[in-house]
Design an enzyme around this catalytic site. Sequence first.
Site, mmCIF file in Angstrom:
data_model
loop_
_atom_site.group_PDB
_atom_site.id
_atom_site.type_symbol
_atom_site.label_atom_id
_atom_site.label_comp_id
_atom_site.label_asym_id
_atom_site.label_seq_id
_atom_site.Cartn_x
_atom_site.Cartn_y
_atom_site.Cartn_z
ATOM 1 N N ASP A 127 0.849 -1.184 0.000
ATOM 2 C CA ASP A 127 0.000 0.000 0.000
ATOM 3 C C ASP A 127 0.884 1.233 0.000
ATOM 4 O OD1 ASP A 127 -2.384 1.394 -0.116
ATOM 5 O OD2 ASP A 127 -2.794 1.268 2.019
ATOM 6 N N GLY A 128 0.340 2.316 -0.509
ATOM 7 C CA GLY A 128 1.021 3.591 -0.498
ATOM 8 C C GLY A 128 0.130 4.637 0.136
ATOM 9 N N HIS A 138 -9.172 -0.390 2.908
ATOM 10 C CA HIS A 138 -9.853 -0.062 4.165
ATOM 11 C C HIS A 138 -11.072 -0.952 4.412
ATOM 12 C CE1 HIS A 138 -7.190 3.380 4.089
ATOM 13 N NE2 HIS A 138 -7.633 3.645 2.891
ATOM 14 N N ASP A 185 -4.465 -2.312 -3.153
ATOM 15 C CA ASP A 185 -5.735 -1.608 -3.324
ATOM 16 C C ASP A 185 -5.619 -0.512 -4.382
ATOM 17 O OD1 ASP A 185 -4.351 0.416 -2.041
ATOM 18 O OD2 ASP A 185 -5.629 0.453 -0.271
ATOM 19 N N ASP A 196 -1.467 -0.355 5.040
ATOM 20 C CA ASP A 196 -1.933 1.025 5.137
ATOM 21 C C ASP A 196 -1.374 1.673 6.397
ATOM 22 O OD1 ASP A 196 -3.764 3.270 4.293
ATOM 23 O OD2 ASP A 196 -4.611 2.810 6.266
ATOM 24 N N GLU A 239 2.472 3.701 -4.222
ATOM 25 C CA GLU A 239 1.850 2.405 -4.530
ATOM 26 C C GLU A 239 2.819 1.546 -5.357
ATOM 27 O OE1 GLU A 239 -0.945 1.362 -3.276
ATOM 28 O OE2 GLU A 239 -2.176 3.116 -2.860
#
Length: 159
Positions: A9-10, A124, A69, A134, A47
């Site tokens: 994740d970024g 999320h 995501d 995250d 990302e």
Amino acid sequence: MKEVTIYTDGACSGNPGPGGYGAILQYGPHRRELSEGYRRTTNNRMELLGAIRALELLQEPCAVTLYSDSKYLVDAIEKGWVDSWQRRGWRKADNKPALNRDLWQRLLALLERHKVRFVWVKGHESNAGNNRCDELAVAASRAPTAVDEAFEQENSLPQ
């Protein structure tokens, strides 16, 4: 080939702004978390960099399932956008330059070494790996220590 699972994740506070990535690598009972924060970057760059840094850690060719995501990351690979950009001299269908060429080139080189299947997950939500990434990315973005040199050179602010 060893089978490895990667979550990435970024995060970015402002876009551009301080950002970070988080990644988790899992191989059998082994698990490694990594993250890094950058003083000025974009969410999409983080990302991409999360996936790149995780794949760079693999010391031999592996079969990887990579969860993200980021539709930008997953769709660019799975739908062949990045291949089209490359064929057109790093231009998109609208003839505008494809962004983040430096990172896409690094990722493509890694994809030649590893067999990677990209899987999009809704951010999320109930995916524990994505949620942990995250947390790592946000924490890294709040304490940036690294410089995204390519981004800062291309997007230098007037003095």
